[in-house]
Structure formats: C-alpha cells, structure tokens
Design a protein around this motif. Structure first.
Motif, PDB file in Angstrom:
ATOM      1  N   GLN A   9      12.362   7.453  -3.187  1.00  0.00           N
ATOM      2  CA  GLN A   9      12.539   6.141  -2.557  1.00  0.00           C
ATOM      3  C   GLN A   9      11.487   5.147  -3.054  1.00  0.00           C
ATOM      4  OE1 GLN A   9      12.246   7.755   1.410  1.00  0.00           O
ATOM      5  NE2 GLN A   9      14.414   7.400   1.830  1.00  0.00           N
ATOM      6  N   THR A  10      10.274   5.626  -3.234  1.00  0.00           N
ATOM      7  CA  THR A  10       9.206   4.756  -3.717  1.00  0.00           C
ATOM      8  C   THR A  10       9.484   4.286  -5.128  1.00  0.00           C
ATOM      9  OG1 THR A  10       7.572   5.881  -2.320  1.00  0.00           O
ATOM     10  CG2 THR A  10       6.737   4.603  -4.186  1.00  0.00           C
ATOM     11  N   ARG A  11       9.872   5.200  -5.994  1.00  0.00           N
ATOM     12  CA  ARG A  11      10.163   4.831  -7.383  1.00  0.00           C
ATOM     13  C   ARG A  11      11.348   3.858  -7.454  1.00  0.00           C
ATOM     14  NH1 ARG A  11       7.501   8.335 -10.965  1.00  0.00           N
ATOM     15  NH2 ARG A  11       6.646  10.205  -9.977  1.00  0.00           N
ATOM     16  N   GLU A  12      12.360   4.102  -6.624  1.00  0.00           N
ATOM     17  CA  GLU A  12      13.525   3.218  -6.618  1.00  0.00           C
ATOM     18  C   GLU A  12      13.140   1.805  -6.201  1.00  0.00           C
ATOM     19  OE1 GLU A  12      17.969   2.811  -4.544  1.00  0.00           O
ATOM     20  OE2 GLU A  12      16.594   4.417  -3.930  1.00  0.00           O
ATOM     21  N   LEU A  13      12.306   1.688  -5.168  1.00  0.00           N
ATOM     22  CA  LEU A  13      11.896   0.373  -4.701  1.00  0.00           C
ATOM     23  C   LEU A  13      11.061  -0.354  -5.742  1.00  0.00           C
ATOM     24  CD1 LEU A  13      11.609  -1.841  -2.602  1.00  0.00           C
ATOM     25  CD2 LEU A  13       9.725  -0.539  -1.575  1.00  0.00           C
ATOM     26  N   GLN A  45       0.077  10.353 -13.166  1.00  0.00           N
ATOM     27  CA  GLN A  45       1.169  10.011 -14.072  1.00  0.00           C
ATOM     28  C   GLN A  45       1.949   8.798 -13.557  1.00  0.00           C
ATOM     29  OE1 GLN A  45       3.655  13.364 -15.229  1.00  0.00           O
ATOM     30  NE2 GLN A  45       1.914  14.750 -15.229  1.00  0.00           N
ATOM     31  N   PHE A  46       2.129   8.714 -12.244  1.00  0.00           N
ATOM     32  CA  PHE A  46       2.833   7.575 -11.652  1.00  0.00           C
ATOM     33  C   PHE A  46       2.076   6.277 -11.929  1.00  0.00           C
ATOM     34  CE2 PHE A  46       3.572   4.916  -7.757  1.00  0.00           C
ATOM     35  CZ  PHE A  46       4.885   4.580  -8.038  1.00  0.00           C
ATOM     36  N   GLN A  92      -1.918  19.672  -8.882  1.00  0.00           N
ATOM     37  CA  GLN A  92      -0.607  19.241  -9.375  1.00  0.00           C
ATOM     38  C   GLN A  92      -0.144  17.957  -8.672  1.00  0.00           C
ATOM     39  OE1 GLN A  92      -1.363  22.339  -8.359  1.00  0.00           O
ATOM     40  NE2 GLN A  92      -1.321  23.450 -10.336  1.00  0.00           N
ATOM     41  N   GLN A  93      -0.400  17.839  -7.389  1.00  0.00           N
ATOM     42  CA  GLN A  93      -0.014  16.630  -6.653  1.00  0.00           C
ATOM     43  C   GLN A  93      -0.822  15.426  -7.119  1.00  0.00           C
ATOM     44  OE1 GLN A  93      -0.656  18.168  -2.725  1.00  0.00           O
ATOM     45  NE2 GLN A  93       1.472  18.853  -2.473  1.00  0.00           N
ATOM     46  N   PHE A  94      -2.103  15.623  -7.371  1.00  0.00           N
ATOM     47  CA  PHE A  94      -2.904  14.532  -7.916  1.00  0.00           C
ATOM     48  C   PHE A  94      -2.426  14.154  -9.308  1.00  0.00           C
ATOM     49  CE2 PHE A  94      -6.379  13.216 -10.721  1.00  0.00           C
ATOM     50  CZ  PHE A  94      -6.644  11.983 -10.158  1.00  0.00           C
ATOM     51  N   PRO A 124       0.825  -1.216   0.000  1.00  0.00           N
ATOM     52  CA  PRO A 124       0.000   0.000   0.000  1.00  0.00           C
ATOM     53  C   PRO A 124       0.858   1.264   0.000  1.00  0.00           C
ATOM     54  CG  PRO A 124       0.014  -0.989   2.191  1.00  0.00           C
ATOM     55  CD  PRO A 124       0.768  -1.929   1.297  1.00  0.00           C
ATOM     56  N   LEU A 125       0.960   1.902  -1.154  1.00  0.00           N
ATOM     57  CA  LEU A 125       1.820   3.083  -1.276  1.00  0.00           C
ATOM     58  C   LEU A 125       1.109   4.368  -0.859  1.00  0.00           C
ATOM     59  CD1 LEU A 125       3.571   2.285  -4.688  1.00  0.00           C
ATOM     60  CD2 LEU A 125       4.452   1.932  -2.366  1.00  0.00           C
ATOM     61  N   GLN A 126      -0.191   4.444  -1.048  1.00  0.00           N
ATOM     62  CA  GLN A 126      -1.065   5.552  -0.633  1.00  0.00           C
ATOM     63  C   GLN A 126      -0.927   6.818  -1.471  1.00  0.00           C
ATOM     64  OE1 GLN A 126      -3.038   4.085   0.963  1.00  0.00           O
ATOM     65  NE2 GLN A 126      -2.284   2.943   2.699  1.00  0.00           N
ATOM     66  N   HIS A 127       0.289   7.158  -1.892  1.00  0.00           N
ATOM     67  CA  HIS A 127       0.480   8.335  -2.756  1.00  0.00           C
ATOM     68  C   HIS A 127       1.900   8.280  -3.295  1.00  0.00           C
ATOM     69  CE1 HIS A 127      -0.481  12.356  -4.312  1.00  0.00           C
ATOM     70  NE2 HIS A 127      -1.708  12.169  -3.836  1.00  0.00           N
ATOM     71  N   ILE A 128       2.220   9.197  -4.214  1.00  0.00           N
ATOM     72  CA  ILE A 128       3.588   9.275  -4.716  1.00  0.00           C
ATOM     73  C   ILE A 128       4.206  10.652  -4.462  1.00  0.00           C
ATOM     74  CG2 ILE A 128       2.883   9.979  -7.034  1.00  0.00           C
ATOM     75  CD1 ILE A 128       5.934   7.791  -5.986  1.00  0.00           C
ATOM     76  N   ASN A 129       3.389  11.687  -4.291  1.00  0.00           N
ATOM     77  CA  ASN A 129       3.942  13.015  -4.066  1.00  0.00           C
ATOM     78  C   ASN A 129       4.589  13.096  -2.687  1.00  0.00           C
ATOM     79  OD1 ASN A 129       3.242  15.941  -2.786  1.00  0.00           O
ATOM     80  ND2 ASN A 129       3.918  16.117  -4.911  1.00  0.00           N
TER      81      ASN A 129
END
Length: 302
Positions: free
Chosen positions: A135-139, A173-174, A166-168, A115-120
């Motif tokens: 860190q999330t993208r790397e993992l 995009q993620f 913008q955060q959404f 469960p990542l919940q968000h990327i921003n």
C-alpha cells in the motif's frame, strides 16, 4: 504561518511518547480554520502551513468522514494566500480525491510531508500502522505520477524492537529506490508508558545508530543530486531574512521552514516576505545559490 487544524490523536502508535500529542482527535470546524486563515492573511502571511497530529485524518471525529480535501477546496478561495504547505500527512487516509485537489491547485504546493516510519510490513504492523509495504509503495507511486514536480519529505525510524537485518535492508533499498527529496531518520527511543516497551527484541543503541547513519549517508547523496538538478532553473523564492549586503536567505516550494534547505539569493532591496524569481546557479551542500532573475538580466546586459 502554522495553522493547526486539529488537536490530539486517537492512535495508539507504539513509538509515540509525547503526552501532549496523545488523546482523542478534536477537529476544528472548517469555518473556524478559514477564519483563522483570513486573520493570518490580514497580518501579512504569505505561506500557510497546515498541520495536525494526523492531517489526513482531519474531520473524522466531527463530520464522520475525512474532510481535508474539502477544507483545501475552501482554503483556496481565501484571497491573499500564495503558498499552502501540507505537513504530517499519514498515508492511511490519503485519498485519490485529495491527490486531485493538490494536483489541480494553483497555490497548494507540490510538497508533501508524509511520515512513513518504515517500509517492512511486519515492522509496520508492530508499530500499529494500518498500512503495509504494498500500500505504501502504491501510494508513493501515485503521488509521483499524478502531482507534477512533487517533492516528498518523510521520516523513518531505525531499530524499532524486533527489526532484523533483513527488514532494515528492505528499508535501505526502499530509500535508495524511491529517492525522497527530503528525509529524516530517528532511532527508536524506549519511553516508559508506551506499548512498545512491552515488545521483545529491543536492540542495542549502537545498532540503532549505525542503521540511522547508514540511511542518512545514503540520503545525503540523494539530496545533493536533487539540488544539482535544480541548477539552471528559475524558482520562486520566499525571502526570510537578509544575511549580508545584498545577500538574502529564502526558501523555494521544496523547503519547509526550519527543517529543510535554504536558497541563498543575491538581490537588491529585498524584504522578508517578498516572493521573487531566482535563477539557480549552484549548490552549497544542501542549499541552493542564485540571483534574482531581473538582477541577473541587468548584469548580463551590462
């Protein structure tokens, strides 16, 4: 069968609102977990689902360090477990050691519920997550690269207090770039007594719901494309029930019970709990449709 390996949670996540899941972690010792697994095997269990409020945190309170990788090494030695499925794996303690254990295993499924919940990064900080976007993208990249045929399930929250357009958009995009095979989206729900109540920037319900619907529409196309790619492959399927004469419902390694898709199987004299090779012939929305491989071979011979 579900096997809970710890109780409670010592996090103060701002969106957590379920009282029974709050409080300090209480880890079950490895020996106790293994004994419970053996009991489940004796009862006929073939798929073991390991879950906790924060599964990757397992062992910290008891051993002074996370011990999920060690638990899994020991679990693989228990005779009779065909599938080990890992769920609720938060990214903060997802180590290289754990990735290696999963990658090298013969019965730990390459299915990861995280469960990542968000990327921003700003939103994650307000949620009191201890990871940022990089860190999330790397993992996620490591998991894709090092675990063959990995299927990833995640969840996101839209409309967290202060989430900007913008955060959404960064989150959207993620999702589009990462293409999670399985994904759920929830709107932020204001719950009395949680820290997030005191945050500024609470959003209207229609905005939260519109953002959720946009992500789910995007995810539907991604999931359909993934299902299409499975056509022509042979997958091991665990049979759950018979739904008609010679027609059964089962699941592949990519499908956790009750939350993911199913595999509709044509076969003969199958029973719940049977594990059979299935040739995938088509998809019906999220579900796959196939025939037991030896039945298909017999029909082709005729």
């Amino acid at each position: 069968a579900y096997l809970k390996i710890s109780e409670g949670c010592d996090r103060t996540c701002t969106f957590c609102s379920i009282p029974s899941m709050r409080g300090k972690h209480v880890t079950k010792p490895i020996e106790m977990v293994l004994d419970e697994a053996r009991e489940l095997v004796d009862d006929g269990m073939r798929e073991l689902i390991i879950v906790a409020q924060d599964t990757t945190y397992y062992g910290m309170d008891l051993y002074g360090e996370v011990r999920l990788a060690e638990l899994l090494r020991q679990m693989q030695k228990v005779d009779g477990i065909d599938w080990i499925r890992l769920m609720y794996l938060y990214p903060i303690n997802f180590s290289d050691e754990l990735i290696d254990v999963i990658s090298d295993s013969g019965n730990i499924l390459p299915y990861l519920d995280m469960p990542l919940q968000h990327i921003n990064s700003a939103v994650l900080k307000r949620m009191q997550r201890r990871v940022n976007a990089d860190q999330t993208r790397e993992l996620v990249g490591k998991l894709r690269e090092r675990i063959p045929n990995v299927v990833m399930r995640t969840t996101f929250i839209t409309g967290f207090p202060g989430e900007t357009d913008q955060q959404f958009d960064e989150l959207r995009q993620f999702v589009e770039e990462t293409r999670f095979e399985r994904m759920g989206v929830f709107t932020y729900s204001l719950e009395p007594g949680t820290p997030a109540v005191k945050l500024d920037g609470h959003l209207p319900e229609d905005v939260k719901e519109a953002r959720r619907d946009e992500l789910m529409a995007l995810q539907q196309n991604i999931a359909f494309e993934h299902a299409e790619k499975m056509i022509g492959y042979e997958l091991d399927v665990l049979i759950d029930e018979e739904i008609g004469d010679g027609v059964y419902v089962g699941r592949s390694y990519a499908d956790a019970p009750e939350i993911d898709a199913n595999v509709i199987v044509r076969g003969v004299d199958l029973q719940p709990g049977d594990m059979v090779p299935v040739e995938i012939m088509e998809r019906q929305d999220y579900d796959l449709v196939g025939m037991v491989a030896d039945v298909m071979a017999e029909e082709m011979d005729e």
